[in-house]
Design a protein around this motif. Structure first.
Motif, PDB file in Angstrom:
ATOM      1  N   GLN A  43       1.225   4.052  -2.991  1.00 32.79           N
ATOM      2  CA  GLN A  43       1.027   5.483  -2.769  1.00 32.79           C
ATOM      3  C   GLN A  43       2.189   6.285  -3.347  1.00 32.79           C
ATOM      4  O   GLN A  43       1.994   7.371  -3.904  1.00 32.79           O
ATOM      5  CB  GLN A  43       0.869   5.761  -1.275  1.00 32.79           C
ATOM      6  N   SER A  96      -7.103   5.566 -16.958  1.00 35.84           N
ATOM      7  CA  SER A  96      -7.208   6.386 -15.749  1.00 35.84           C
ATOM      8  C   SER A  96      -7.887   7.734 -15.998  1.00 35.84           C
ATOM      9  O   SER A  96      -7.903   8.590 -15.121  1.00 35.84           O
ATOM     10  CB  SER A  96      -5.821   6.603 -15.145  1.00 35.84           C
ATOM     11  N   ASP A 133      -6.604   2.768  -6.819  1.00 35.11           N
ATOM     12  CA  ASP A 133      -7.702   2.342  -5.929  1.00 35.11           C
ATOM     13  C   ASP A 133      -8.468   1.153  -6.479  1.00 35.11           C
ATOM     14  O   ASP A 133      -9.689   1.051  -6.343  1.00 35.11           O
ATOM     15  CB  ASP A 133      -8.664   3.522  -5.657  1.00 35.11           C
ATOM     16  N   LEU A 134      -7.741   0.233  -7.103  1.00 40.20           N
ATOM     17  CA  LEU A 134      -8.302  -0.999  -7.634  1.00 40.20           C
ATOM     18  C   LEU A 134      -7.714  -2.181  -6.873  1.00 40.20           C
ATOM     19  O   LEU A 134      -6.754  -2.035  -6.114  1.00 40.20           O
ATOM     20  CB  LEU A 134      -7.963  -1.137  -9.121  1.00 40.20           C
ATOM     21  N   ASP A 135      -8.287  -3.375  -7.090  1.00 37.22           N
ATOM     22  CA  ASP A 135      -7.673  -4.588  -6.552  1.00 37.22           C
ATOM     23  C   ASP A 135      -6.315  -4.789  -7.208  1.00 37.22           C
ATOM     24  O   ASP A 135      -6.128  -4.469  -8.398  1.00 37.22           O
ATOM     25  CB  ASP A 135      -8.549  -5.810  -6.838  1.00 37.22           C
ATOM     26  N   GLU A 136      -5.387  -5.347  -6.466  1.00 36.80           N
ATOM     27  CA  GLU A 136      -4.050  -5.589  -7.005  1.00 36.80           C
ATOM     28  C   GLU A 136      -4.101  -6.427  -8.284  1.00 36.80           C
ATOM     29  O   GLU A 136      -3.338  -6.208  -9.222  1.00 36.80           O
ATOM     30  CB  GLU A 136      -3.182  -6.287  -5.953  1.00 36.80           C
ATOM     31  N   SER A 187     -13.035   3.909 -10.922  1.00 38.06           N
ATOM     32  CA  SER A 187     -12.389   4.685  -9.859  1.00 38.06           C
ATOM     33  C   SER A 187     -11.846   6.021 -10.363  1.00 38.06           C
ATOM     34  O   SER A 187     -11.383   6.836  -9.568  1.00 38.06           O
ATOM     35  CB  SER A 187     -11.247   3.875  -9.237  1.00 38.06           C
ATOM     36  N   CYS A 188     -11.913   6.250 -11.675  1.00 42.48           N
ATOM     37  CA  CYS A 188     -11.312   7.457 -12.264  1.00 42.48           C
ATOM     38  C   CYS A 188     -12.319   8.371 -12.954  1.00 42.48           C
ATOM     39  O   CYS A 188     -11.934   9.288 -13.683  1.00 42.48           O
ATOM     40  CB  CYS A 188     -10.217   7.069 -13.250  1.00 42.48           C
ATOM     41  N   ILE A 212       0.836  -1.206   0.000  1.00 38.99           N
ATOM     42  CA  ILE A 212       0.000   0.000   0.000  1.00 38.99           C
ATOM     43  C   ILE A 212       0.871   1.256   0.000  1.00 38.99           C
ATOM     44  O   ILE A 212       0.627   2.191  -0.777  1.00 38.99           O
ATOM     45  CB  ILE A 212      -0.960   0.006   1.211  1.00 38.99           C
ATOM     46  N   ARG A 229       1.665   6.314  -7.063  1.00 44.63           N
ATOM     47  CA  ARG A 229       0.598   7.264  -7.409  1.00 44.63           C
ATOM     48  C   ARG A 229       1.146   8.697  -7.442  1.00 44.63           C
ATOM     49  O   ARG A 229       0.897   9.449  -8.389  1.00 44.63           O
ATOM     50  CB  ARG A 229      -0.553   7.157  -6.411  1.00 44.63           C
ATOM     51  N   LEU A 261      -3.244  -0.868  -7.482  1.00 39.33           N
ATOM     52  CA  LEU A 261      -3.475  -0.377  -6.124  1.00 39.33           C
ATOM     53  C   LEU A 261      -3.411   1.147  -6.071  1.00 39.33           C
ATOM     54  O   LEU A 261      -4.181   1.794  -5.347  1.00 39.33           O
ATOM     55  CB  LEU A 261      -2.439  -0.974  -5.169  1.00 39.33           C
TER      56      LEU A 261
END
Length: 311
Positions: free
Chosen positions: A22, A244, A151-154, A282-283, A18, A25, A148
Motif C-alpha cells: 500500500q 498498469s 491488486d494482483l497476486d504477489e 486490474s487496471c 500488504i 502504491r 500486490l
C-alpha cells in the motif's frame, strides 16, 4: 530554482507485505520515485561496487575502448548517447558507462558479458557478479510487492513468465561533472524515463539527479532527488506504465552537472524479451479502456535503444 523532492522511504523487510504494498502504491501514484531500505544488500558490498567502478573508469581510454559496447554490454564512452532525442544539440550526454547483464540462461549465452582483464582489476568480475545476483533478488522481491500494489497476486510477474530469463542489467556510470559555459545547456543525462519495469539506483552521494513528477506539464518543474546512504532510489519504468494502463506512471528524470565528479550504479529490471506487455485486468474497465496496444518487451526495448543511440 529547483526544490528538493521529499520521497517516501519504504522498508521492504517488513513481514506485513500488504501494508508495504500500500505504501508502494501511494508512492507510485504520487511520485513514481521512492526509497527502499533494509533490502538485504550490505553497505560494504554497495561501496565496493562503487570503488571497483571508479577503478575501471580510471583506466586509460584505450583499455576501456577495448571493451566497447557490443549488443549493449560493455563500455560506452563520453557523449556517445543522448537520452533525450528531442534535443537539437549534436553533443551527447556527458557521461561514460559500462553495462553487464545476465550471468546464466539463454540471454547470457546469446549476449555474453565483457569483463576487464583480471591482471588490471583482479577482483572486479567477482564483485560485480556478486552484486548482480544480490540486486536481482531484491528486484524480484520488489516486483512481488508492486504486483500486490496493483491488486494482483504477489507472484503475478513470475506466473506470466516475465522473470523466467529477465533482461536485467547493471549499468555503472561516471559523470565528469564539469559545468561548461555555453549557450547550450549541458546534461550528465538528458531528460528521459526508463524503458523497463523498475529501476534501482545507488549513488556516491554527489547530487545532480532531478525528477519531473508531471511530464505533461509545461514548463517542466524539476526537483532534486538526494541519495540516502545504504538505500536504493527506485523508479517506475515505461513498461510498468503500459502494464498498469498509466496508473503507475514512469517518471521523467535527468542528471545535471554540479561541478563535481559523480558515480552511480543502476539496475534495470526488464522482463523476458518474449514477454507480452499488455494492460492488466486490474487496471482497465469499460470506462477506462486500455491506452496502449500490446507489445513484446524485447521489441519495445530495442526501439527505445535505437532512438537513444541513433539520435
Amino acid at each position: 530554482m529547483e526544490t528538493s523532492l521529499v520521497l517516501p522511504i519504504i522498508d521492504i523487510s517488513s513481514p506485513d507485505k500488504i501494508s508495504t504494498a500500500q505504501l508502494i502504491r501511494k508512492a507510485c501514484l504520487e511520485h513514481g520515485f521512492f526509497y527502499v531500505k533494509n533490502h538485504g544488500i550490505s553497505e560494504e558490498l554497495m561501496e565496493e561496487v562503487l570503488r571497483e567502478s571508479k577503478s575501471f573508469f580510471n583506466l586509460p581510454l584505450d583499455e576501456k575502448m577495448s571493451l566497447l559496447r557490443r549488443d549493449l554490454l560493455g563500455y560506452t564512452p563520453l557523449y556517445a548517447e543522448k537520452l533525450d532525442p528531442s534535443l537539437t544539440s549534436s553533443t551527447g550526454d556527458s557521461k561514460e558507462s559500462f553495462y553487464f547483464g545476465s550471468l546464466e540462461g539463454a540471454l547470457a549465452q546469446r549476449y555474453p558479458n565483457q569483463w576487464p582483464p583480471k591482471d588490471l582489476l583482479p577482483s572486479w568480475r567477482q564483485t560485480m557478479e556478486c552484486y548482480y545476483k544480490n540486486v536481482l533478488s531484491v528486484g524480484r522481491k520488489l516486483l512481488g510487492l508492486i504486483a500486490l500494489a496493483l491488486d494482483l497476486d504477489e507472484g503475478f510477474f513470475e506466473q506470466i513468465g516475465a522473470l523466467n530469463d529477465p533482461s536485467a542489467v547493471v549499468r555503472l556510470l561516471r559523470y565528469p561533472g564539469e559545468v561548461i559555459s555555453s549557450d547550450v545547456e549541458s546534461y550528465g543525462a538528458s531528460a528521459h524515463s526508463d524503458y523497463g519495469m523498475v529501476t534501482l539506483l545507488s549513488t556516491d552521494g554527489v547530487p545532480g539527479l532531478q525528477a519531473c513528477r508531471d511530464k505533461s506539464r509545461r514548463p517542466r518543474v524539476w526537483e532534486d532527488v538526494a541519495g540516502i546512504r545504504g538505500a536504493f532510489i527506485v523508479n517506475i519504468g515505461d513498461m510498468m506504465e503500459r502494464w498498469s494502463n498509466g496508473l503507475f506512471r514512469s517518471t521523467l528524470h535527468r542528471v545535471m552537472p554540479v561541478g563535481k565528479e559523480r558515480y552511480s550504479v543502476v539496475f534495470f529490471l526488464d522482463p523476458n524479451p518474449d514477454c507480452n506487455v499488455e494492460c492488466l485486468e486490474s487496471c482497465c474497465s469499460e470506462t477506462c479502456p486500455p491506452r496502449f496496444p500490446p507489445i513484446l518487451a524485447g521489441d519495445y526495448i530495442k526501439e527505445r535503444f535505437r532512438l537513444t543511440y541513433d539520435s
